[in-house]
Design a protein around this motif. Structure first.
Motif, PDB file in Angstrom:
ATOM      1  N   ILE A   4       0.689  -1.302  -0.098  1.00 50.19           N
ATOM      2  CA  ILE A   4      -0.144  -0.060   0.012  1.00 50.19           C
ATOM      3  C   ILE A   4       0.908   1.306   0.034  1.00 50.19           C
ATOM      4  N   ALA A   5       1.822   1.259   0.655  1.00 44.88           N
ATOM      5  CA  ALA A   5       2.873   2.200   0.546  1.00 44.88           C
ATOM      6  C   ALA A   5       3.368   2.526  -0.638  1.00 44.88           C
ATOM      7  N   SER A   6       3.710   1.551  -1.433  1.00 47.18           N
ATOM      8  CA  SER A   6       4.287   1.738  -3.072  1.00 47.18           C
ATOM      9  C   SER A   6       3.024   2.168  -3.798  1.00 47.18           C
ATOM     10  N   GLY A   7       1.983   1.843  -3.401  1.00 51.93           N
ATOM     11  CA  GLY A   7       0.698   2.394  -4.206  1.00 51.93           C
ATOM     12  C   GLY A   7       0.272   3.903  -3.940  1.00 51.93           C
ATOM     13  N   LEU A   8       0.962   4.345  -2.660  1.00 50.16           N
ATOM     14  CA  LEU A   8       0.957   5.778  -2.439  1.00 50.16           C
ATOM     15  C   LEU A   8       1.735   6.378  -3.016  1.00 50.16           C
ATOM     16  N   VAL A   9       2.968   5.940  -3.409  1.00 46.78           N
ATOM     17  CA  VAL A   9       3.913   6.636  -4.115  1.00 46.78           C
ATOM     18  C   VAL A   9       3.420   6.644  -5.600  1.00 46.78           C
ATOM     19  N   LEU A  10       2.767   5.652  -6.320  1.00 43.71           N
ATOM     20  CA  LEU A  10       2.278   5.691  -7.396  1.00 43.71           C
ATOM     21  C   LEU A  10       1.306   6.797  -7.600  1.00 43.71           C
ATOM     22  N   PHE A  11       0.145   6.739  -6.562  1.00 48.50           N
ATOM     23  CA  PHE A  11      -0.725   7.817  -6.458  1.00 48.50           C
ATOM     24  C   PHE A  11      -0.258   9.090  -6.631  1.00 48.50           C
ATOM     25  N   VAL A  12       0.948   9.414  -5.782  1.00 49.40           N
ATOM     26  CA  VAL A  12       1.463  10.750  -5.761  1.00 49.40           C
ATOM     27  C   VAL A  12       1.986  11.021  -7.196  1.00 49.40           C
ATOM     28  N   ILE A  13       2.644   9.914  -7.839  1.00 51.73           N
ATOM     29  CA  ILE A  13       3.129  10.242  -9.156  1.00 51.73           C
ATOM     30  C   ILE A  13       2.206  10.689 -10.144  1.00 51.73           C
ATOM     31  N   THR A  14       1.039   9.882 -10.054  1.00 56.80           N
ATOM     32  CA  THR A  14      -0.101  10.379 -10.943  1.00 56.80           C
ATOM     33  C   THR A  14      -0.785  11.490 -10.930  1.00 56.80           C
ATOM     34  N   LEU A  15      -0.887  12.180  -9.610  1.00 60.19           N
ATOM     35  CA  LEU A  15      -1.158  13.439  -9.260  1.00 60.19           C
ATOM     36  C   LEU A  15      -0.297  14.556  -9.795  1.00 60.19           C
ATOM     37  N   LEU A  16       0.910  14.294  -9.530  1.00 60.61           N
ATOM     38  CA  LEU A  16       2.164  15.242 -10.218  1.00 60.61           C
ATOM     39  C   LEU A  16       2.095  15.041 -11.701  1.00 60.61           C
ATOM     40  N   VAL A  17       1.714  14.222 -12.268  1.00 57.83           N
ATOM     41  CA  VAL A  17       1.613  14.227 -13.696  1.00 57.83           C
ATOM     42  C   VAL A  17       0.504  14.741 -14.285  1.00 57.83           C
ATOM     43  N   ASN A  18      -0.663  14.441 -13.681  1.00 58.98           N
ATOM     44  CA  ASN A  18      -1.956  15.311 -14.081  1.00 58.98           C
ATOM     45  C   ASN A  18      -1.851  16.895 -13.836  1.00 58.98           C
ATOM     46  N   GLY A  19      -1.016  17.159 -12.595  1.00 58.81           N
ATOM     47  CA  GLY A  19      -1.015  18.636 -12.512  1.00 58.81           C
ATOM     48  C   GLY A  19      -0.111  19.317 -13.118  1.00 58.81           C
ATOM     49  N   ALA A  20       0.809  18.463 -13.779  1.00 52.87           N
ATOM     50  CA  ALA A  20       1.924  18.935 -14.850  1.00 52.87           C
ATOM     51  C   ALA A  20       1.092  19.329 -16.321  1.00 52.87           C
ATOM     52  N   ALA A  21       0.272  18.232 -16.523  1.00 58.68           N
ATOM     53  CA  ALA A  21      -0.344  18.462 -17.619  1.00 58.68           C
ATOM     54  C   ALA A  21      -1.176  19.495 -17.660  1.00 58.68           C
TER      55      ALA A  21
END
Length: 335
Positions: A303-320
């Motif tokens: 789940i901790a690794s899933g949190l990192v993936l969640f943050v990466i996805t948010l950062l990508v969407n924010g950059a877009a």
């Protein structure tokens, strides 16, 4: 007649501010239907934010439990073994594999998708463009596990020729050096992900290109522009934001793809300099393959690794979103 209240020589009273006539919007704001719709739409937006906050809180709480028991560096450790005493696990390999496979998929899928969308909307005759669009829509509905089975049974056995060619001509770079063996590597995963996200990017880009004002294209043609110059000067600038949005949708699927990657990749917790060497891993693949057999600590670690993936996805969407907002000054509909 009372002359004290009527003086014909007195100046007329100063006019007051004009009273605005009630508009249809102000009159309709008090209607029950409008109030109900406003409440439902506002409640839907708040409900979405609550769901996102709940997901983030859950992931953060479970991740904190796991990281507090990890005696190594969670961000840089090249190992995943939650059964040790003390436990040792990290996301370095998973983060590298997830980002690299997504970059390969985007590099392959975006140019092809934009080319297909332009061909359907501006080059192909209607009798041909319709069936091609239908096939692309059909590819978007294929389940991930079907892509995974096709990748394992068809794509992987036929990647030997490509790997040999890359090793022969570009092996000196180290990135495309191949030592032999089954081609279950990050490059194979990237190719499979590119095929999976291609329909998404194509469909959205196609609909954006269809919204280009006809007068823009006719004006360019009237000035003597060729078909490619019309596309370069009118179509692509108008649809740039849409293509970026479509690419981010495809990138989101590439980052979170699970079963297809788990079927094709030979996971190992090591980072290879060559994209052709078997091994590596992604966040989603690691969670899917280990969650059912994981201990409570292991589940928290996943789940901790899933949190990192969640943050990466948010950062990508924010950059877009930032990129799209920077292009906001150009609007083909308002030109």
């Amino acid at each position: 007649m009372d002359i004290s209240t009527h003086n014909p020589e007195a100046p007329p009273p100063a006019p007051g501010p004009p009273v605005a006539a009630p508009t249809s919007a102000s009159r309709g704001a008090t209607r029950p239907g409008d109030r109900i719709f406003l409440g439902l739409s506002r409640g839907s937006g708040i409900f979405l934010l609550v769901i996102m906050a709940a997901i983030a809180a859950f992931l953060t709480y479970r991740a904190a439990n796991a990281i507090s028991k990890d005696h190594t560096n969670f961000l840089t450790t090249f190992e995943w073994n939650t059964n040790l005493e003390p436990a040792s696990f990290g996301i370095a390999v998973l983060a590298f594999g997830t980002v690299v496979s997504a970059i390969i998929a985007m590099a392959l899928a975006v140019p092809v998708s934009v080319g297909i969308a332009l061909f359907i909307t501006h080059y192909a005759p209607r009798r041909l463009g319709g069936p091609i669009a239908f096939v692309v829509d059909l590819l978007a509905a294929v389940p991930s596990i079907v892509y995974g089975l096709w990748g394992a049974l068809v794509l992987v056995p036929h990647m030997d020729g490509l790997f040999g060619w890359l090793d022969h001509y570009f092996g000196w770079t180290g990135v495309f050096e191949w030592q032999g063996g089954a081609p279950r590597s990050m490059l194979t995963v990237g190719v499979l992900l590119a095929i999976m996200i291609l329909p998404i990017i194509t469909n959205v880009s196609r609909e954006v290109f269809r919204q280009v004002p006809r007068m823009h294209e006719e004006a360019a043609l009237a000035l003597g522009a060729t078909r490619w110059e019309v596309i370069r000067m009118s179509v692509l600038p108008f649809g740039r934001s849409g293509v970026i949005s479509a690419s981010m949708l495809g990138l989101g699927r590439a980052l979170g793809e699970t079963m297809a990657v788990a079927t094709v990749l030979s996971p190992t917790f090591e980072i290879n300099a060559s994209l052709l060497d078997p091994g590596g891993g992604t966040f989603a693949q690691n969670i899917a393959s280990k969650f059912s057999e994981a201990t409570p600590l292991g589940q928290d670690a996943l789940i901790a690794s899933g949190l990192v993936l969640f943050v990466i996805t948010l950062l990508v969407n924010g950059a877009a979103r930032m990129i799209i907002n920077r292009r906001k000054e150009y609007s083909g509909a308002n030109a």
